[in-house]
Structure formats: C-alpha cells, structure tokens
Write a protein that holds these residues in place. Structure first.
Motif, PDB file in Angstrom:
ATOM      1  N   TRP A  99       0.843  -1.190   0.000  1.00  0.00           N
ATOM      2  CA  TRP A  99       0.000   0.000   0.000  1.00  0.00           C
ATOM      3  C   TRP A  99       0.878   1.239   0.000  1.00  0.00           C
ATOM      4  CZ3 TRP A  99      -5.558   0.143   1.146  1.00  0.00           C
ATOM      5  CH2 TRP A  99      -6.144  -1.127   1.166  1.00  0.00           C
ATOM      6  N   CYS A 156     -11.427  -5.075  -2.547  1.00  0.00           N
ATOM      7  CA  CYS A 156     -10.950  -4.063  -1.594  1.00  0.00           C
ATOM      8  C   CYS A 156     -11.354  -4.432  -0.163  1.00  0.00           C
ATOM      9  CB  CYS A 156     -11.477  -2.680  -1.949  1.00  0.00           C
ATOM     10  SG  CYS A 156     -10.669  -1.962  -3.392  1.00  0.00           S
ATOM     11  N   GLY A 177      -9.836  -2.643   3.002  1.00  0.00           N
ATOM     12  CA  GLY A 177     -10.146  -1.259   2.645  1.00  0.00           C
ATOM     13  C   GLY A 177     -11.462  -1.205   1.900  1.00  0.00           C
ATOM     14  N   CYS A 189      -7.864   0.665  -3.971  1.00  0.00           N
ATOM     15  CA  CYS A 189      -8.510   0.577  -2.655  1.00  0.00           C
ATOM     16  C   CYS A 189      -7.955   1.696  -1.774  1.00  0.00           C
ATOM     17  CB  CYS A 189      -8.212  -0.754  -1.983  1.00  0.00           C
ATOM     18  SG  CYS A 189      -8.655  -2.210  -2.988  1.00  0.00           S
ATOM     19  N   LYS A 190      -8.715   2.045  -0.780  1.00  0.00           N
ATOM     20  CA  LYS A 190      -8.324   3.142   0.114  1.00  0.00           C
ATOM     21  C   LYS A 190      -8.753   2.792   1.533  1.00  0.00           C
ATOM     22  CE  LYS A 190      -9.403   8.085   0.692  1.00  0.00           C
ATOM     23  NZ  LYS A 190     -10.074   9.246   0.079  1.00  0.00           N
ATOM     24  N   THR A 191      -7.920   3.188   2.495  1.00  0.00           N
ATOM     25  CA  THR A 191      -8.266   3.030   3.896  1.00  0.00           C
ATOM     26  C   THR A 191      -7.559   4.123   4.697  1.00  0.00           C
ATOM     27  OG1 THR A 191      -8.464   1.458   5.719  1.00  0.00           O
ATOM     28  CG2 THR A 191      -6.416   1.382   4.459  1.00  0.00           C
TER      29      THR A 191
END
Length: 180
Positions: free
Chosen positions: A58, A84, A89, A176-178
């Motif tokens: 990431w 994701c 995420g 994807c994002k977190t």
C-alpha cells in the motif's frame, strides 16, 4: 486480449468499435495485431518511503493508504468492491480533488493493464455519490463529454485523472483506500 496499451471502445458516432493505443495515441478501426504480448510489465514494488505507515503493498498519502491492483488483476465494479473489502479497505472514493491526480501520477510508474480504475462512485436516483459515510460528491472533474448519462458506475481515466461513467460489468484495475 489486446496487446499492451490498446483499448477497445464503442464509438457512438460510427456506431461501432474503435481501438485506441494509450501509449502512442494511435486510433484505428480494426483490432491491432502488433505490439507486446499483453503480459505487461512486472509489478512495481512499493518503496519504504511510499509505504510510510501503511501495510506492505500500500502507498501512503494524505493520511490514507492506497492499494493499486496488479497489472492483470482486473474486476467488475462489484468484484473490485469485494476485492478491496478483502484487502481491508474499500474502493477508492475522493475526499480531495487532487487525490485522483496523485493516483494518475502514481499510475505512470505502476503500469496497469486498463486505462480506467474503479472508484466507489455510483449513480443512485440520478445523482452521483460515494456511498454511505463518505463526503458529498461535489466539484467532480469529468472527462470531456462525461458523464454521458447511460452508465451508473464511476471510474477514473488513468491518463488524465478525470472521472468517467462506465458500465459496471466492465473489468478494470482498481484502487482501494483506507485510513492510515
């Protein structure tokens, strides 16, 4: 599949498909038979500096961690959402206008096999949103001529960082994002 760099796209003006090479800019009406094998480049490693406080694979930026799917890891919109979630995420949603431009710049070195990447954006009751618990969908930077109104899932065109509505079943790379 098409050789690396090529995309098959429906052109309503001619009521048929065209083929676009996003590396060279060439456009043609027949499928390309030249170019690389389509296997694509090897995955780009995430450096310790890019990773920051994020887990391996990431990238850290703007107090978030971003995961870019591997070259051959393409999914439908719902498949990307599930992938994701499995990674810990959710599909990319934009909090800042400049996030998609950061990803555009990052994708110049990462090399994905598609020319779009999926976001969490969807059209519900005629309005675009990022889903429950996310900021309002405001001030979008759309690709010229978009949204054209017939599609309900939102992707980012990797070469510009602008949004484009796309058919949800199309398979693209994804981000994807977190929270970091």
């Amino acid at each position: 599949g098409l050789p690396y760099g090529w995309e098959k796209k429906f052109d309503a003006k001619i009521n048929g498909f065209i083929y676009i090479n996003h590396v060279t800019g060439e456009t043609r009406s027949s499928p390309p038979t030249h170019g690389s094998s389509g296997t694509g480049p090897a995955p780009v490693q995430v450096s310790a500096r890019e990773q920051g406080s994020c887990k391996p694979g990431w990238r850290y930026a703007f107090n978030f961690c971003y995961y870019i799917s591997a070259f051959a890891d393409i999914q439908s919109h719902s498949g990307a959402q599930a992938a994701c979630k499995q990674q810990g995420g959710e599909l990319f949603w934009s909090q800042f206008v400049f996030e998609s431009f950061f990803l555009k710049k990052t994708l110049q070195t990462v090399k994905t096999s598609t020319h779009f990447f999926w976001t969490n954006g969807e059209k519900h009751n005629g309005k675009w949103d990022w889903g429950t618990g996310h900021p309002a969908f405001t001030n979008p930077k759309w690709t010229s001529g978009q949204p054209d109104g017939s599609r309900t899932c939102l992707a980012v065109y990797t070469h510009t960082g602008f949004f484009d509505d796309q058919p949800c079943e199309t398979q693209y790379n994804y981000v994807c994002k977190t929270k970091a």
